[in-house]
Enzyme design. Structure first.
Site, PDB file in Angstrom:
ATOM      1  N   ASP A 150      -0.477  10.184 -10.115  1.00 60.59           N
ATOM      2  CA  ASP A 150      -0.184   9.215 -11.130  1.00 60.59           C
ATOM      3  C   ASP A 150       1.407   9.095 -11.170  1.00 60.59           C
ATOM      4  OD1 ASP A 150      -2.637   8.790 -11.604  1.00 60.59           O
ATOM      5  OD2 ASP A 150      -2.910  10.195 -13.457  1.00 60.59           O
ATOM      6  N   ASP A 176      -4.152   2.701  -4.853  1.00 60.44           N
ATOM      7  CA  ASP A 176      -2.681   2.656  -4.329  1.00 60.44           C
ATOM      8  C   ASP A 176      -2.042   1.322  -3.917  1.00 60.44           C
ATOM      9  OD1 ASP A 176      -4.331   2.347  -2.061  1.00 60.44           O
ATOM     10  OD2 ASP A 176      -3.427   4.142  -1.228  1.00 60.44           O
ATOM     11  N   ASP A 228       0.833  -1.058   0.099  1.00 64.32           N
ATOM     12  CA  ASP A 228      -0.064   0.234  -0.027  1.00 64.32           C
ATOM     13  C   ASP A 228       0.859   1.352   0.052  1.00 64.32           C
ATOM     14  OD1 ASP A 228      -2.866   0.958   0.770  1.00 64.32           O
ATOM     15  OD2 ASP A 228      -1.655   2.228   1.884  1.00 64.32           O
ATOM     16  N   ASN A 258      -1.915  13.620  -3.687  1.00 67.52           N
ATOM     17  CA  ASN A 258      -2.926  14.205  -4.617  1.00 67.52           C
ATOM     18  C   ASN A 258      -3.477  15.714  -4.136  1.00 67.52           C
ATOM     19  OD1 ASN A 258      -2.703  12.052  -6.510  1.00 67.52           O
ATOM     20  ND2 ASN A 258      -4.229  11.045  -5.351  1.00 67.52           N
TER      21      ASN A 258
END
Length: 197
Positions: free
Chosen positions: A95, A121, A78, A86
């Site tokens: 990204d 993720d 993870d 973000n």
């Protein structure tokens, strides 16, 4: 007589032409099916295998363990704090982080290991021919490789950390059970990281 021979020759050639055309259409259809299967098994952002081939790799490792005693491990990864990245830098930075992690993971494992983006993720690895100790050492090395190589996004160098759960494949496992153990171990690792702060 010549006209009749020509007509016979043309009527004999027509099935050959039709067969050639059908072979070409079949080859085109087979190529298209193969491309659709590749797309269905590929994460569009990272171009890594997605969850479907990852689950097939786990199933294959379970079969190899049961038939040949070949050890294997699953790493459930993870990306910590992707939402914060973000929010701070925009979704393109997230990204970029995922692409960066995908490249680091691929670089740090053997060609025979399966690296997948299994959703959002989360990444997964299937490591064949490794015991638990070797799998845990690999998880530590992967975590260090990612945190030691910040993501470059514009002028920013973004530090990324991973939480990695490790589960060895066991006799009698199902793919879901083996993956669940790795997922549970990932949450243990995530809680441990939070308590270290």
């Amino acid at each position: 007589m010549a006209g009749m021979l020509r007509d016979v020759a043309q009527s004999l050639a027509r099935p050959l032409t039709d067969a050639g055309r059908l072979r070409a259409q079949l080859a085109h259809a087979e190529a298209r099916i193969a491309e659709l299967e590749r797309l269905a098994d590929t994460d569009p952002l990272t171009e890594l295998p997605n969850r479907r081939p990852f689950m097939r790799a786990i199933a294959r490792s379970i079969r190899h363990l049961e038939r040949h005693g070949t050890p294997a491990a699953i790493l459930f990864i993870d990306v910590d704090g992707l939402k914060a990245i973000n929010d701070l830098y925009g979704h393109l930075s997230g990204d970029a982080a995922l692409l960066h992690i995908a490249r680091v993971l691929q670089r740090e494992v053997r060609a025979s290991d399966v690296v997948s983006r299994i959703g959002g993720d989360e990444f997964g690895l299937v490591l064949d021919h490794v015991n638990e100790e070797a799998a845990r050492a690999k998880a530590t090395a992967l975590s260090a490789a990612v945190s030691d190589a910040p993501v470059r996004f514009g002028d920013a160098a973004i530090s990324v950390k991973l939480s990695i759960g490790v589960a060895t494949v066991m006799q009698g496992d199902t793919t879901e059970h083996a993956l669940r153990r790795a997922d549970d171990e990932m949450y243990v690792a995530k809680r441990a990281q939070r308590s270290d702060k």
